[in-house]
Design a protein around this motif. Sequence first.
Motif, PDB file in Angstrom:
ATOM      1  N   ASN A 108      -4.420   9.979  -2.911  1.00  0.00           N
ATOM      2  CA  ASN A 108      -2.966   9.808  -2.879  1.00  0.00           C
ATOM      3  C   ASN A 108      -2.174  11.080  -2.575  1.00  0.00           C
ATOM      4  O   ASN A 108      -1.010  11.194  -2.958  1.00  0.00           O
ATOM      5  CB  ASN A 108      -2.455   9.152  -4.158  1.00  0.00           C
ATOM      6  N   ASP A 109      -2.806  12.019  -1.884  1.00  0.00           N
ATOM      7  CA  ASP A 109      -2.062  13.136  -1.323  1.00  0.00           C
ATOM      8  C   ASP A 109      -1.399  12.617  -0.051  1.00  0.00           C
ATOM      9  O   ASP A 109      -1.981  11.800   0.676  1.00  0.00           O
ATOM     10  CB  ASP A 109      -2.983  14.302  -0.973  1.00  0.00           C
ATOM     11  N   VAL A 110      -0.190  13.082   0.219  1.00  0.00           N
ATOM     12  CA  VAL A 110       0.554  12.593   1.382  1.00  0.00           C
ATOM     13  C   VAL A 110       0.905  13.758   2.288  1.00  0.00           C
ATOM     14  O   VAL A 110       1.392  14.792   1.819  1.00  0.00           O
ATOM     15  CB  VAL A 110       1.852  11.867   0.948  1.00  0.00           C
TER      16      VAL A 110
ATOM     17  N   GLU B  48       7.942  12.386  -3.240  1.00  0.00           N
ATOM     18  CA  GLU B  48       7.560  12.778  -4.601  1.00  0.00           C
ATOM     19  C   GLU B  48       8.104  11.800  -5.639  1.00  0.00           C
ATOM     20  O   GLU B  48       7.580  11.708  -6.744  1.00  0.00           O
ATOM     21  CB  GLU B  48       8.065  14.194  -4.897  1.00  0.00           C
ATOM     22  N   GLY B  49       9.124  11.039  -5.291  1.00  0.00           N
ATOM     23  CA  GLY B  49       9.684  10.047  -6.191  1.00  0.00           C
ATOM     24  C   GLY B  49       8.823   8.802  -6.343  1.00  0.00           C
ATOM     25  O   GLY B  49       9.100   7.956  -7.195  1.00  0.00           O
ATOM     26  N   ILE B  50       7.781   8.703  -5.550  1.00  0.00           N
ATOM     27  CA  ILE B  50       6.854   7.566  -5.653  1.00  0.00           C
ATOM     28  C   ILE B  50       5.790   7.950  -6.675  1.00  0.00           C
ATOM     29  O   ILE B  50       5.081   8.945  -6.501  1.00  0.00           O
ATOM     30  CB  ILE B  50       6.203   7.242  -4.294  1.00  0.00           C
ATOM     31  N   GLU B  51       5.690   7.165  -7.720  1.00  0.00           N
ATOM     32  CA  GLU B  51       4.828   7.503  -8.859  1.00  0.00           C
ATOM     33  C   GLU B  51       3.381   7.788  -8.474  1.00  0.00           C
ATOM     34  O   GLU B  51       2.759   8.698  -9.002  1.00  0.00           O
ATOM     35  CB  GLU B  51       4.877   6.363  -9.878  1.00  0.00           C
ATOM     36  N   GLU B  52       2.830   7.032  -7.543  1.00  0.00           N
ATOM     37  CA  GLU B  52       1.404   7.180  -7.216  1.00  0.00           C
ATOM     38  C   GLU B  52       1.063   8.457  -6.464  1.00  0.00           C
ATOM     39  O   GLU B  52      -0.098   8.846  -6.398  1.00  0.00           O
ATOM     40  CB  GLU B  52       0.918   6.009  -6.345  1.00  0.00           C
TER      41      GLU B  52
ATOM     42  N   ILE C  99       0.846  -1.194   0.000  1.00  0.00           N
ATOM     43  CA  ILE C  99       0.000   0.000   0.000  1.00  0.00           C
ATOM     44  C   ILE C  99       0.887   1.252   0.000  1.00  0.00           C
ATOM     45  O   ILE C  99       2.059   1.196   0.373  1.00  0.00           O
ATOM     46  CB  ILE C  99      -0.988   0.003   1.188  1.00  0.00           C
ATOM     47  N   LEU C 100       0.302   2.360  -0.440  1.00  0.00           N
ATOM     48  CA  LEU C 100       1.076   3.579  -0.619  1.00  0.00           C
ATOM     49  C   LEU C 100       1.725   4.062   0.679  1.00  0.00           C
ATOM     50  O   LEU C 100       2.881   4.500   0.672  1.00  0.00           O
ATOM     51  CB  LEU C 100       0.203   4.680  -1.229  1.00  0.00           C
ATOM     52  N   LYS C 101       1.040   3.957   1.795  1.00  0.00           N
ATOM     53  CA  LYS C 101       1.628   4.404   3.061  1.00  0.00           C
ATOM     54  C   LYS C 101       2.912   3.629   3.353  1.00  0.00           C
ATOM     55  O   LYS C 101       3.899   4.204   3.805  1.00  0.00           O
ATOM     56  CB  LYS C 101       0.637   4.265   4.209  1.00  0.00           C
TER      57      LYS C 101
END
Length: 99
Positions: free
Chosen positions: A38-40, A66-70, A2-4
């Motif tokens: 997908n805002d972090v 920011e280097g994570i594509e999603e 998962i993105l987190k």
Amino acid sequence: MILKDKVIEALKSVYDPELNINVVDLGLIYHVDVTDSNDVEVTMTLTTPGCPLHDSITRGVRYSIEGIEETRNVEVNLVWEPAWSPEKMTAEGLRLLGR
């Protein structure tokens, strides 16, 4: 993954150059929030308010995410409360510090 989890892994690539320990194991990352779009948002601190590496560490945190594509938008919030202390370090961070 998962993105987190991807964000946390990416944050492990950002090191405090004085201690040579990543910001996650050093306990500088207090909170990671990922929205449905997908805002972090990361809430973090530094070891001291007068840390001379303030800009480079927070920039490294932003760039690593920011280097994570999603990811879409990345916000890094620097806070001083609660203050950082060695008790916030992970077991791996303490091991790297020799404790």
